[in-house]
Write an enzyme that holds these catalytic residues in place. Structure first.
Site, short mmCIF file in Angstrom:
data_model
loop_
_atom_site.label_atom_id
_atom_site.label_comp_id
_atom_site.label_asym_id
_atom_site.label_seq_id
_atom_site.Cartn_x
_atom_site.Cartn_y
_atom_site.Cartn_z
N ALA A 1 0.85 -1.20 0.00
CA ALA A 1 0.00 0.00 0.00
C ALA A 1 0.88 1.24 0.00
O ALA A 1 2.10 1.16 0.18
CB ALA A 1 -0.89 0.02 1.26
N LYS B 1 8.87 7.70 15.80
CA LYS B 1 9.59 8.36 14.70
C LYS B 1 10.79 9.16 15.24
O LYS B 1 11.79 9.30 14.52
CB LYS B 1 8.62 9.24 13.88
CG LYS B 1 7.59 8.41 13.10
CD LYS B 1 8.24 7.45 12.09
CE LYS B 1 7.22 6.62 11.34
NZ LYS B 1 7.81 5.71 10.35
N TYR C 1 3.24 7.53 18.63
CA TYR C 1 3.68 7.55 17.21
C TYR C 1 4.87 8.50 17.08
O TYR C 1 5.88 8.16 16.46
CB TYR C 1 2.53 7.98 16.29
CG TYR C 1 2.98 8.01 14.82
CD1 TYR C 1 3.27 6.84 14.14
CD2 TYR C 1 3.15 9.22 14.15
CE1 TYR C 1 3.71 6.86 12.81
CE2 TYR C 1 3.59 9.26 12.83
CZ TYR C 1 3.88 8.07 12.17
OH TYR C 1 4.32 8.10 10.86
N PHE D 1 -2.79 5.51 5.64
CA PHE D 1 -2.23 5.80 6.97
C PHE D 1 -3.31 6.25 7.97
O PHE D 1 -3.40 5.74 9.08
CB PHE D 1 -1.16 6.88 6.80
CG PHE D 1 -0.48 7.33 8.05
CD1 PHE D 1 0.63 6.66 8.55
CD2 PHE D 1 -0.94 8.45 8.74
CE1 PHE D 1 1.27 7.10 9.71
CE2 PHE D 1 -0.31 8.88 9.90
CZ PHE D 1 0.79 8.21 10.39
N ARG E 1 -0.34 -8.53 3.63
CA ARG E 1 -1.46 -8.80 2.69
C ARG E 1 -0.92 -9.33 1.36
O ARG E 1 -0.63 -8.56 0.45
CB ARG E 1 -2.29 -7.53 2.51
CG ARG E 1 -3.14 -7.22 3.75
CD ARG E 1 -3.80 -5.87 3.66
NE ARG E 1 -2.84 -4.78 3.72
CZ ARG E 1 -3.17 -3.49 3.63
NH1 ARG E 1 -4.42 -3.15 3.45
NH2 ARG E 1 -2.23 -2.56 3.69
P1 NDP Z 1 -0.12 2.75 4.50
O1 NDP Z 1 -1.05 2.38 5.61
O2 NDP Z 1 -0.72 3.15 3.19
O3 NDP Z 1 0.91 1.56 4.25
C1 NDP Z 1 1.57 0.95 5.33
C2 NDP Z 1 2.29 -0.30 4.85
O4 NDP Z 1 2.96 -0.88 5.98
C3 NDP Z 1 1.35 -1.33 4.29
O5 NDP Z 1 1.91 -1.88 3.13
C4 NDP Z 1 1.29 -2.39 5.39
O6 NDP Z 1 1.15 -3.69 4.80
C5 NDP Z 1 2.67 -2.26 6.01
N1 NDP Z 1 2.73 -2.78 7.36
C6 NDP Z 1 2.10 -2.31 8.46
N2 NDP Z 1 2.36 -3.10 9.52
C7 NDP Z 1 3.18 -4.10 9.06
C8 NDP Z 1 3.78 -5.24 9.66
N3 NDP Z 1 3.61 -5.52 10.95
N4 NDP Z 1 4.55 -6.05 8.90
C9 NDP Z 1 4.74 -5.78 7.58
N5 NDP Z 1 4.19 -4.73 6.95
C10 NDP Z 1 3.41 -3.91 7.70
O7 NDP Z 1 0.80 3.91 5.09
P2 NDP Z 1 1.96 4.81 4.44
O8 NDP Z 1 2.32 4.31 3.11
O9 NDP Z 1 1.56 6.21 4.62
O10 NDP Z 1 3.14 4.53 5.49
C11 NDP Z 1 4.41 3.99 5.13
C12 NDP Z 1 5.47 4.56 6.06
O11 NDP Z 1 5.55 5.97 5.88
C13 NDP Z 1 5.20 4.34 7.55
O12 NDP Z 1 6.42 4.02 8.18
C14 NDP Z 1 4.69 5.70 8.02
O13 NDP Z 1 4.94 5.92 9.38
C15 NDP Z 1 5.52 6.61 7.14
N6 NDP Z 1 5.00 7.97 6.97
C16 NDP Z 1 3.73 8.18 6.48
C17 NDP Z 1 3.26 9.48 6.33
C18 NDP Z 1 1.86 9.79 5.89
O14 NDP Z 1 1.41 10.93 6.08
N7 NDP Z 1 1.14 8.87 5.27
C19 NDP Z 1 4.12 10.62 6.64
C20 NDP Z 1 5.42 10.29 7.17
C21 NDP Z 1 5.84 9.00 7.29
P3 NDP Z 1 0.27 -4.89 5.37
O15 NDP Z 1 -0.86 -4.30 6.17
O16 NDP Z 1 -0.18 -5.62 4.12
O17 NDP Z 1 1.23 -5.70 6.18
C1 8X3 Z 2 2.88 10.87 9.37
C2 8X3 Z 2 2.74 12.37 9.31
O1 8X3 Z 2 2.00 14.40 10.68
O2 8X3 Z 2 0.42 12.55 10.43
O3 8X3 Z 2 4.11 10.52 9.93
O4 8X3 Z 2 2.32 12.33 11.88
S1 8X3 Z 2 1.83 12.92 10.65
#
Ligand code: NDP
Ligand code: 8X3
Length: 263
Positions: A21, A166, A162, A199, A44
């Site tokens: 994702a 980070k 959270y 997210f 998944r």
């Molecule tokens: P999504 O929810 O869209 O994707 C998260 C991904 O992490 C999924 O593919 C999920 O796969 C995987 N995941 C979660 N838990 C596990 C686990 N236990 N084992 C393996 N895979 C896991 O979120 P984002 O793409 O936004 O997030 C990706 C990263 O970016 C994270 O580290 C997040 O903290 C970081 N981030 C996101 C921001 C945002 O605003 N969206 C901003 C800053 C950082 P599955 O469930 O299939 O295992």
């Molecule tokens: C994800 C960005 O601002 O929602 O790390 O924490 S925020």
């Protein structure tokens, strides 16, 4: 600095956790377009199978899949041992798997939410790094890129655990770089602001309407925007380490200062 982005990534083997994702899936697409080979992991399985089929069709990409929960140290270790035995040690590891759960004030927080965030964002990232880094050091080549966040720079109300995970990613990016001095191994982090992915839906335990409101009235980053930055960081020449790269949407200047068009 300028660098030709495509060539260093052509044929490189890139392991991406959380590839089912959001940023992880977009990163797989960006590296596939650059001619890289992929090791994709997530829980998944159907999602990563679908992505693999898309990338094989579009680019003829070599893709290997693993159903993996990064919170399980034995599963992580077992997979990495198999990769070593099959001569599939990654050139680049993108520690992307991560999540937030809840936005409760600390005195009302749910311990199971805290455990899931710490186990995934901190311990999962450590398990992956501990399993892969010795192989990179032995081979004298490798780059690990963590997904940090602006949440690792500034705390916000309800962000508590959270934020702490980070901040830990930020500390570990720095610490791992110190420990690996004298080797050619680089540790980097890409630290985005708000990115529209699943997210917020995950944070709010499936409350789609509440999640949608997070991205209302402004233009957030897209997963492709972040993937492009990750690709750029990975393509830097071996003597250049983009240590931390912070990337905000133009409508967001820090976690609190947002331009929202509320008309
Ligand atoms: P999504 O929810 O869209 O994707 C998260 C991904 O992490 C999924 O593919 C999920 O796969 C995987 N995941 C979660 N838990 C596990 C686990 N236990 N084992 C393996 N895979 C896991 O979120 P984002 O793409 O936004 O997030 C990706 C990263 O970016 C994270 O580290 C997040 O903290 C970081 N981030 C996101 C921001 C945002 O605003 N969206 C901003 C800053 C950082 P599955 O469930 O299939 O295992
Ligand atoms: C994800 C960005 O601002 O929602 O790390 O924490 S925020």
């Amino acid at each position: 600095m300028s660098h030709a982005p495509q060539d260093p990534l052509r044929g490189a083997l890139v392991l991406i956790t959380g590839a089912s994702a959001g940023i992880g899936a977009a990163t797989a697409r960006a590296f596939a377009a650059a001619g890289s080979r992929l090791l994709l992991a997530a829980r998944r399985r159907p999602r990563i199978e679908e992505l693999a089929a898309e990338l094989r069709d579009a680019h003829g990409t070599e893709v290997h899949l693993r159903t993996l929960d990064v919170r399980d140290p034995a599963a992580v270790r077992g997979w990495c041992e198999e990769l070593e035995a099959e001569e599939l040690v990654p050139d680049i590891l993108v520690n992307n798997a991560g999540l937030s759960r809840g936005l409760d004030p600390i005195h009302q927080g749910k311990i199971e939410d805290w455990e899931e965030m710490i186990d995934t964002n901190v311990k999962g990232m450590l398990y992956m790094s501990r399993a892969i880094l010795p192989l990179m050091v032995a081979r004298g080549r490798g780059h690990v890129i963590h997904l940090g966040s602006i949440a690792g720079d500034t705390v916000y109300p309800g962000g508590n655990v959270y934020n702490a995970t980070k901040f830990a990613v930020k500390a570990l990016t720095e610490a791992m770089n110190l420990d690996l001095v004298g080797t050619p191994i680089r540790i980097s982090s890409v630290d985005p602001g708000l990115v529209e992915t699943e997210f917020s839906e995950v944070r709010f335990h499936g409350d789609v309407e509440r999640a949608r409101k997070v991205y209302e009235g402004y233009t957030p980053l897209s997963p492709d925007d972040v993937a492009e930055v990750i690709r750029y960081v990975a393509a830097a020449p071996p003597h250049v380490n983009l240590f931390r790269t912070v990337v905000y949407p133009t409508d967001q200047r820090n976690p609190y200062v947002m331009h929202r068009d509320t008309r």
